[in-house]
Scaffold this motif. Structure first.
Motif, PDB file in Angstrom:
ATOM      1  N   MET A  73      49.689  50.283  27.086  1.00 16.42           N
ATOM      2  CA  MET A  73      48.322  49.001  27.244  1.00 16.42           C
ATOM      3  C   MET A  73      49.943  47.684  27.615  1.00 16.42           C
ATOM      4  SD  MET A  73      45.747  47.843  26.913  1.00 16.42           S
ATOM      5  CE  MET A  73      44.606  46.743  26.590  1.00 16.42           C
ATOM      6  N   THR A  74      50.716  47.384  26.826  1.00 21.02           N
ATOM      7  CA  THR A  74      51.516  46.472  27.578  1.00 21.02           C
ATOM      8  C   THR A  74      52.126  46.865  29.174  1.00 21.02           C
ATOM      9  OG1 THR A  74      51.990  46.929  25.397  1.00 21.02           O
ATOM     10  CG2 THR A  74      54.319  45.191  27.545  1.00 21.02           C
ATOM     11  N   ASP A  75      52.020  48.741  29.873  1.00 25.80           N
ATOM     12  CA  ASP A  75      52.674  47.930  30.642  1.00 25.80           C
ATOM     13  C   ASP A  75      51.336  47.376  32.079  1.00 25.80           C
ATOM     14  OD1 ASP A  75      54.997  48.467  30.606  1.00 25.80           O
ATOM     15  OD2 ASP A  75      54.844  51.312  30.624  1.00 25.80           O
ATOM     16  N   LEU A  76      50.014  47.732  31.432  1.00 28.08           N
ATOM     17  CA  LEU A  76      48.907  46.975  32.604  1.00 28.08           C
ATOM     18  C   LEU A  76      48.948  45.678  32.100  1.00 28.08           C
ATOM     19  CD1 LEU A  76      46.565  47.994  34.175  1.00 28.08           C
ATOM     20  CD2 LEU A  76      45.118  48.167  31.128  1.00 28.08           C
ATOM     21  N   SER A  77      49.064  46.192  31.295  1.00 25.69           N
ATOM     22  CA  SER A  77      49.096  44.218  31.120  1.00 25.69           C
ATOM     23  C   SER A  77      50.080  43.345  31.749  1.00 25.69           C
ATOM     24  CB  SER A  77      49.226  43.596  29.081  1.00 25.69           C
ATOM     25  OG  SER A  77      48.743  44.122  28.625  1.00 25.69           O
ATOM     26  N   SER A  78      51.069  44.105  32.049  1.00 26.54           N
ATOM     27  CA  SER A  78      52.259  43.100  33.011  1.00 26.54           C
ATOM     28  C   SER A  78      52.526  43.223  33.908  1.00 26.54           C
ATOM     29  CB  SER A  78      54.121  43.870  32.552  1.00 26.54           C
ATOM     30  OG  SER A  78      53.896  44.926  33.021  1.00 26.54           O
ATOM     31  N   LYS A  79      51.184  44.350  33.931  1.00 23.63           N
ATOM     32  CA  LYS A  79      50.859  44.320  35.957  1.00 23.63           C
ATOM     33  C   LYS A  79      50.055  43.227  35.911  1.00 23.63           C
ATOM     34  CE  LYS A  79      51.793  48.879  36.827  1.00 23.63           C
ATOM     35  NZ  LYS A  79      51.374  50.000  36.580  1.00 23.63           N
TER      36      LYS A  79
ATOM     37  N   VAL B 297      49.917  40.050  34.441  1.00 26.30           N
ATOM     38  CA  VAL B 297      50.144  38.342  35.017  1.00 26.30           C
ATOM     39  C   VAL B 297      50.211  38.235  35.810  1.00 26.30           C
ATOM     40  CG1 VAL B 297      52.424  36.743  33.660  1.00 26.30           C
ATOM     41  CG2 VAL B 297      51.015  38.955  32.141  1.00 26.30           C
ATOM     42  N   ILE B 298      49.957  36.151  36.240  1.00 25.65           N
ATOM     43  CA  ILE B 298      50.241  36.168  37.914  1.00 25.65           C
ATOM     44  C   ILE B 298      51.830  35.636  37.530  1.00 25.65           C
ATOM     45  CG2 ILE B 298      49.684  34.181  39.055  1.00 25.65           C
ATOM     46  CD1 ILE B 298      47.036  34.321  37.721  1.00 25.65           C
ATOM     47  N   PRO B 299      52.771  35.921  38.618  1.00 25.02           N
ATOM     48  CA  PRO B 299      54.605  35.804  38.727  1.00 25.02           C
ATOM     49  C   PRO B 299      53.794  34.263  38.207  1.00 25.02           C
ATOM     50  CG  PRO B 299      53.954  37.189  40.776  1.00 25.02           C
ATOM     51  CD  PRO B 299      52.577  36.894  39.806  1.00 25.02           C
ATOM     52  N   THR B 300      55.312  33.453  37.933  1.00 23.20           N
ATOM     53  CA  THR B 300      55.846  31.802  37.476  1.00 23.20           C
ATOM     54  C   THR B 300      55.737  31.779  38.940  1.00 23.20           C
ATOM     55  OG1 THR B 300      58.082  32.574  38.072  1.00 23.20           O
ATOM     56  CG2 THR B 300      56.827  32.634  35.520  1.00 23.20           C
TER      57      THR B 300
ATOM     58  N   GLY C 219      47.679  37.971  43.492  1.00 27.34           N
ATOM     59  CA  GLY C 219      46.702  37.955  43.707  1.00 27.34           C
ATOM     60  C   GLY C 219      47.186  40.048  42.579  1.00 27.34           C
ATOM     61  N   ARG C 220      46.900  39.806  41.611  1.00 28.76           N
ATOM     62  CA  ARG C 220      46.654  41.816  41.049  1.00 28.76           C
ATOM     63  C   ARG C 220      45.615  42.477  41.799  1.00 28.76           C
ATOM     64  NH1 ARG C 220      51.979  41.202  40.669  1.00 28.76           N
ATOM     65  NH2 ARG C 220      51.457  39.244  41.877  1.00 28.76           N
ATOM     66  N   SER C 221      44.811  41.761  42.443  1.00 31.40           N
ATOM     67  CA  SER C 221      44.332  43.216  42.539  1.00 31.40           C
ATOM     68  C   SER C 221      43.409  42.403  44.177  1.00 31.40           C
ATOM     69  CB  SER C 221      43.082  43.201  41.892  1.00 31.40           C
ATOM     70  OG  SER C 221      41.900  41.984  42.076  1.00 31.40           O
ATOM     71  N   THR C 222      42.256  43.499  45.158  1.00 32.85           N
ATOM     72  CA  THR C 222      42.260  42.913  45.826  1.00 32.85           C
ATOM     73  C   THR C 222      40.523  41.835  45.704  1.00 32.85           C
ATOM     74  OG1 THR C 222      41.699  45.080  46.852  1.00 32.85           O
ATOM     75  CG2 THR C 222      39.717  43.548  47.944  1.00 32.85           C
ATOM     76  N   ALA C 223      40.392  41.664  44.844  1.00 34.25           N
ATOM     77  CA  ALA C 223      39.474  40.547  44.287  1.00 34.25           C
ATOM     78  C   ALA C 223      40.381  39.460  44.676  1.00 34.25           C
ATOM     79  CB  ALA C 223      38.468  41.204  43.055  1.00 34.25           C
ATOM     80  N   ASP C 224      41.318  40.439  43.693  1.00 32.64           N
ATOM     81  CA  ASP C 224      42.041  38.442  43.461  1.00 32.64           C
ATOM     82  C   ASP C 224      42.391  37.311  45.082  1.00 32.64           C
ATOM     83  OD1 ASP C 224      42.143  38.635  40.565  1.00 32.64           O
ATOM     84  OD2 ASP C 224      43.805  39.161  40.771  1.00 32.64           O
ATOM     85  N   LYS C 225      42.439  38.060  45.375  1.00 30.94           N
ATOM     86  CA  LYS C 225      43.711  37.564  47.046  1.00 30.94           C
ATOM     87  C   LYS C 225      41.961  37.525  47.796  1.00 30.94           C
ATOM     88  CE  LYS C 225      46.712  41.992  47.101  1.00 30.94           C
ATOM     89  NZ  LYS C 225      48.626  40.886  47.233  1.00 30.94           N
ATOM     90  N   ILE C 226      41.071  38.061  47.763  1.00 23.97           N
ATOM     91  CA  ILE C 226      40.020  37.304  49.224  1.00 23.97           C
ATOM     92  C   ILE C 226      39.652  36.448  47.786  1.00 23.97           C
ATOM     93  CG2 ILE C 226      37.768  37.629  49.059  1.00 23.97           C
ATOM     94  CD1 ILE C 226      38.007  41.121  49.273  1.00 23.97           C
ATOM     95  N   LEU C 227      39.704  35.865  47.048  1.00 22.91           N
ATOM     96  CA  LEU C 227      39.324  34.782  45.908  1.00 22.91           C
ATOM     97  C   LEU C 227      40.483  33.846  45.980  1.00 22.91           C
ATOM     98  CD1 LEU C 227      37.103  33.778  44.053  1.00 22.91           C
ATOM     99  CD2 LEU C 227      38.819  34.196  42.218  1.00 22.91           C
ATOM    100  N   ALA C 228      41.057  34.045  46.574  1.00 24.43           N
ATOM    101  CA  ALA C 228      42.317  32.919  46.706  1.00 24.43           C
ATOM    102  C   ALA C 228      42.514  33.144  48.158  1.00 24.43           C
ATOM    103  CB  ALA C 228      43.923  33.462  46.627  1.00 24.43           C
TER     104      ALA C 228
END
Length: 309
Positions: free
Chosen positions: A1-7, A9-12, A187-196
């Motif tokens: 679960m921790t690994d998924l959460s870290s993935k 998280v948006i980078p600084t 973006g951590r997903s395709t949807a994130d990238k599209i929205l950005a």
């Protein structure tokens, strides 16, 4: 679960700068032929976005508000950059950020400039091929020639800009495009990238800024329509209603396309992407990090040399 959460998280911002530099280095050091192939689709995908833009603008005018019409065109145009980013294609305007690994001395000047040339040439070929396909498909005559009329009017507006206006509009365009790429990288997903991507791209298109690769499609497309559209195109209802003729678009020439638009726009795009985004964020994040990393061993050595310090 921790690994998924870290993935998720948006980078600084500092981590994003480092990741962007790494991505730019990877682009610039690909094998030449692979780089060229990816630049073909970079031009072709932006051309597809411009096709969508033209289609959205057919018949728009009074009483339809100008602002919403332009925003609509910008939103649909963003599909082009979405395709570029998700596919990993090479787009010259984004490639201007390879100045980051150059400044860090991770990339040689010869390879850096060679990548820019390959990207420009490939983008141009990809864009023109799509323009030819559109011409051969008869798309300019669609909707009673309304589609082709949008292309002609847009092309005429671009080739009649002054050098100064074209240059500064191009700075603004690639400032927005490179910020869109920068945000998409977070973006951590395709949807994130599209929205950005949607917001900055809609901003630059709706505001009438100048993008060199988009113009590599639109300007040849306008020239092709002007010179090779069938007689039936010029007899279309949209053309006759607008009261325009072939002579109206006499300013659309190869010379005007290259010297009055593409050259100042390419130069402006370089400033907007390389300087306003690449150099700026390199100075904000990469340079201080490299300086701190270089000073750290010296500080450790100094501490070890004076144990009581």
């Amino acid at each position: 679960m921790t690994d998924l959460s870290s993935k998720l998280v948006i980078p600084t911002p500092a981590a994003m700068a480092a990741a962007t530099e790494d991505a730019m280095l990877a682009k610039a050091t690909k094998p030449w032929f692979e780089m060229f192939l990816l630049s073909l689709t970079g031009g072709a995908f932006i051309a597809l976005g411009f096709i969508f833009f033209v289609t959205s603008q057919q018949g728009l005018g009074a009483p339809f508000p100008v602002g919403p019409a332009k925003v609509l065109g910008g939103v649909v145009f963003s599909v082009g950059l979405m395709l570029v980013v998700v596919s990993g294609s090479d787009l010259f305007t984004g490639t201007t950020m390879t100045v980051m690994p150059l400044l860090s001395k991770r990339l040689g000047a010869g390879r850096w400039l060679g990548h820019w040339v390959v990207s420009l040439v490939g983008n141009f070929i990809g864009s023109v091929v799509v323009a030819l396909l559109v011409l051969w498909a008869g798309t300019p005559s669609s909707n009673k020639s309304a589609w082709g009329l949008v292309v002609l009017n847009a092309t005429l507006g671009k080739v009649t800009l002054t050098w100064g206006h074209a240059f500064f509009l191009a700075i603004l365009a690639n400032f927005a495009v490179c910020l869109a790429v920068w945000m998409a990288n977070s973006g951590r997903s395709t949807a994130d990238k599209i929205l950005a991507i949607v917001g900055p791209i809609a901003l630059f298109v709706a505001s009438g800024f100048e993008h060199s690769v988009a113009n590599m499609f639109m300007l040849p497309m306008g020239w092709l329509v002007k010179n090779f559209a069938p007689d039936s195109f010029w007899q279309g209802e949209a053309i006759t209603k607008a009261g325009v003729t072939l002579e109206t678009f006499a300013a659309i020439t190869p010379g005007a396309i290259v010297f009055d638009n593409l050259i100042p726009v390419i130069l402006g795009n370089i400033v907007g992407g390389a300087v306003f985004v690449g150099v700026y964020f390199w100075a904000c994040y990469i340079r201080p990090a490299r300086k701190a990393a270089a000073e750290a061993p010296a500080a450790v050595a100094d501490t070890e040399a004076t144990p009581g310090r």
